[in-house]
Write a protein that holds these residues in place. Structure first.
Motif, mmCIF file in Angstrom:
data_model
loop_
_atom_site.group_PDB
_atom_site.id
_atom_site.type_symbol
_atom_site.label_atom_id
_atom_site.label_comp_id
_atom_site.label_asym_id
_atom_site.label_seq_id
_atom_site.Cartn_x
_atom_site.Cartn_y
_atom_site.Cartn_z
ATOM 1 N N UNK A 72 0.816 -1.230 0.000
ATOM 2 C CA UNK A 72 0.000 0.000 0.000
ATOM 3 C C UNK A 72 0.840 1.266 0.000
ATOM 4 N N UNK A 73 1.938 1.249 0.735
ATOM 5 C CA UNK A 73 2.788 2.439 0.780
ATOM 6 C C UNK A 73 3.423 2.694 -0.580
ATOM 7 N N UNK A 74 3.792 1.638 -1.308
ATOM 8 C CA UNK A 74 4.344 1.843 -2.650
ATOM 9 C C UNK A 74 3.364 2.547 -3.560
ATOM 10 N N UNK A 75 2.094 2.165 -3.502
ATOM 11 C CA UNK A 75 1.070 2.833 -4.307
ATOM 12 C C UNK A 75 0.885 4.276 -3.852
ATOM 13 N N UNK A 76 0.845 4.498 -2.538
ATOM 14 C CA UNK A 76 0.663 5.853 -2.017
ATOM 15 C C UNK A 76 1.841 6.756 -2.377
ATOM 16 N N UNK A 77 3.050 6.204 -2.356
ATOM 17 C CA UNK A 77 4.215 7.009 -2.725
ATOM 18 C C UNK A 77 4.148 7.437 -4.184
ATOM 19 N N UNK A 82 12.207 6.610 -3.098
ATOM 20 C CA UNK A 82 11.299 7.257 -4.046
ATOM 21 C C UNK A 82 11.673 8.713 -4.257
ATOM 22 N N UNK A 83 12.012 9.424 -3.180
ATOM 23 C CA UNK A 83 12.418 10.819 -3.314
ATOM 24 C C UNK A 83 13.690 10.950 -4.143
ATOM 25 N N UNK A 84 14.635 10.059 -3.938
ATOM 26 C CA UNK A 84 15.868 10.090 -4.728
ATOM 27 C C UNK A 84 15.571 9.802 -6.195
ATOM 28 N N UNK A 93 12.498 -1.500 -14.193
ATOM 29 C CA UNK A 93 11.196 -0.856 -14.241
ATOM 30 C C UNK A 93 11.368 0.650 -14.311
ATOM 31 N N UNK A 94 10.438 1.376 -14.972
ATOM 32 C CA UNK A 94 10.521 2.842 -15.037
ATOM 33 C C UNK A 94 10.234 3.472 -13.686
ATOM 34 N N UNK A 95 10.690 4.728 -13.516
ATOM 35 C CA UNK A 95 10.547 5.350 -12.203
ATOM 36 C C UNK A 95 9.114 5.734 -11.878
ATOM 37 N N UNK A 96 8.218 5.748 -12.885
ATOM 38 C CA UNK A 96 6.818 6.030 -12.596
ATOM 39 C C UNK A 96 6.192 4.975 -11.689
ATOM 40 N N UNK A 97 6.710 3.757 -11.733
ATOM 41 C CA UNK A 97 6.205 2.694 -10.865
ATOM 42 C C UNK A 97 7.311 2.182 -9.937
ATOM 43 N N UNK A 98 8.334 3.012 -9.713
ATOM 44 C CA UNK A 98 9.453 2.574 -8.873
ATOM 45 C C UNK A 98 9.017 2.357 -7.436
ATOM 46 N N UNK A 99 8.043 3.150 -6.962
ATOM 47 C CA UNK A 99 7.574 2.950 -5.600
ATOM 48 C C UNK A 99 6.954 1.584 -5.403
#
Length: 501
Positions: free
Chosen positions: A68-73, A125-127, A335-341
């Motif tokens: 869930x946190x990956x999706x929220x990020x 994710x921020x990086x 994987x692309x960074x759009x779904x990196x979280x």
């Protein structure tokens, strides 16, 4: 000014350092039970299985939060998610400090894991959002090194505070510090604009990530090796050093301090090495496999009883906990960074899930033996640690044999050709077809060379372990000659025999 248009130093100040502070608290909360375990056992009468279950509650809720946190990020950004989660962690620390029974302690520990368990994913994710890809592994290394200072703090400094003010006041102090950090992060860290409006989310995306052959190859080894390192550093390393090695409390704390320092330095070195390998066109998977092999060899040396410096062995085990830098660097190429979280969250779910399972299972295995007057028997620890090393060895074998099943990244003129679309013969020129064939053959050759290098490293490690065992056996058990008279019908003769006492 935002990190997107600010200087590199500005990005470090408003992005890297705040999330590193959150990860610092995560490591401090994760490993502090190793310091206060004796006080908890004396005051509340907790056994090995209860301590293992209590400490692993952190990893249980941390694992449950990863997806869930990956999706929220990906949707709301790391600042909003992490600042809210830190408030939950502060509440958990307060509950832990006020509890007088196992249930309250587990509830507080679970809330702490839920709150600070997002710190690493938020920082990564921020990086990924604000730093260029060629610097991300190094920045992840700095994030891990600065955060690992929390594990350093959870040794001698935490021991001194716990002895002076008590473990309850120590947890209350950490709760207040966590609230302050949550407020500062909400005020200082910027948020990118239009984040996650058109990014793919949901079960379908997670299913594609977790069923990707490259993810399936990396995940078992990464989860078991890193989960083992986290499990040992947060609880069972101290128990082994005290019971099996018979070290006093001060020496145990010194070993935990060395493990924490190795974790901090290892994160920075592994991140720098990953960036260097990527720029040179070499796969990071080779370095990750070598680190896993070294960790397994050190654990087997502990189980077998090979006489090696304990600081060296436990430094390697502690440093492997920072191999998440390599795992995330490998995923960044998949994987692309759009779904990196979501990708990092799926892998981190396995990390913390393995840490929870291994930590609890170790306690249950140890409790299978009846306790002795001074504590659990030594053989119980050896069996538990040996079972963990066996699982890691099986994962390493899978990592090696499954390499031909995945297409390794091939660099051609500085660009990755792994995910290029394969055109029909009528749509390509002869030169383009030859280029693709050459790229595939280079990829296959590099894969075979990588496998042979790993096999050579494994053979060298086995030979080294056997040689050390033989040398130590000869030095500790010298041969003693005896002359024996033997009667024969025709003549008398002497035989020189060698016996080993």
């Amino acid at each position: 000014m935002t990190p997107a248009n600010g200087s590199f130093q500005w990005r470090i100040a408003v992005v890297l350092l705040p999330f590193a502070a959150g990860f610092y608290l995560s490591y401090l909360f994760r490993t502090i039970n190793a310091v206060i375990a004796d006080q908890l056992a004396r005051e509340l009468g907790l056994g090995s299985a209860q301590l293992g279950l209590l400490t692993s509650a952190y990893f249980l809720t941390m694992a449950a939060a990863q997806l869930p946190v990956g999706v929220l990020l990906d949707r709301h950004g790391p600042r909003s998610v992490q600042s809210a989660c830190l408030v939950v962690a502060a509440a958990g620390a307060a509950v832990f400090a006020m509890s007088s029974g196992l249930f309250g302690l587990m509830l507080g520990r679970a809330l702490i894991g839920l709150g600070v368990g997002t710190a690493l994913m938020s920082g990564v994710k921020a990086i990924a959002l604000w730093f260029p890809r060629e610097r991300q592994a190094t920045m992840n290394g700095w994030l891990l090194m600065l955060g690992a200072l929390g594990a350093v703090t959870a040794t001698a400094p935490a021991q001194a505070l716990a002895d002076s003010i008590g473990w309850r006041n120590l947890l209350g102090l950490l709760s207040a510090v966590t609230v302050v950090l949550a407020v500062m992060m909400a005020l200082i860290v910027p948020e990118p604009q239009a984040l996650g409006r058109r990014q793919p989310h949901g079960p379908a995306t997670l299913q594609r990530i977790m069923l990707d052959p490259r993810f399936l190859r990396l995940a078992p080894l990464s989860a078991l090796c890193i989960g083992t390192a986290w499990s040992m550093q947060s609880l069972w390393a101290a128990a082994w050093l005290a019971r099996v090695d018979g070290l006093p409390r001060a020496a145990v704390v010194q070993h935990l301090l060395v493990m924490a320092l190795a974790l901090a330095v290892g994160g920075l070195l592994l991140g720098w090495s990953a960036d260097r390998l990527r720029r040179a066109g070499h796969p990071v998977e080779v370095l990750f496999g070598g680190i896993a092999l070294l960790s397994i060899a050190c654990q087997l040396a502990l189980v077998v009883g090979i006489d090696l410096p304990s600081y060296l062995i436990w430094s390697v085990v502690g440093a492997v906990g920072s191999a998440t830098v390599l795992s995330y660097a490998i995923l960044a190429g998949y994987f692309p960074k759009e779904i990196s979280g979501q990708a990092n969250g799926a892998l981190n779910l396995l990390h913390v899930g393995a840490a929870f399972g291994l930590q609890a299972a170790t306690g249950f295995i140890i409790d299978l033996w009846p306790p002795e007057a001074t504590g659990p028997p030594v053989v119980a620890y050896r069996v538990a640690f040996g079972a963990t090393a066996g699982l890691e060895l099986a994962a390493l074998v899978w990592f090696i044999v499954s390499a031909p099943l995945t297409r390794p990244t091939t660099y051609l003129a500085g660009r990755s050709v792994q995910n290029r679309p394969i055109l029909a013969p009528s749509q390509t020129t002869a030169y383009a077809r030859a280029q693709l064939v050459f790229a595939r053959r280079v990829a296959a050759a590099r894969g075979q060379a990588r496998n042979w290098r790993v096999a050579a490293l494994g053979s060298a490690a086995v030979c080294a372990v056997v040689a050390v065992k033989v040398v130590t056996g000869v030095m500790t058990n010298p041969a003693v000659p005896h002359v024996i008279e033997v009667d024969a019908p025709a003549r008398r003769k002497s035989q020189l025999l060698f016996t080993v006492p």
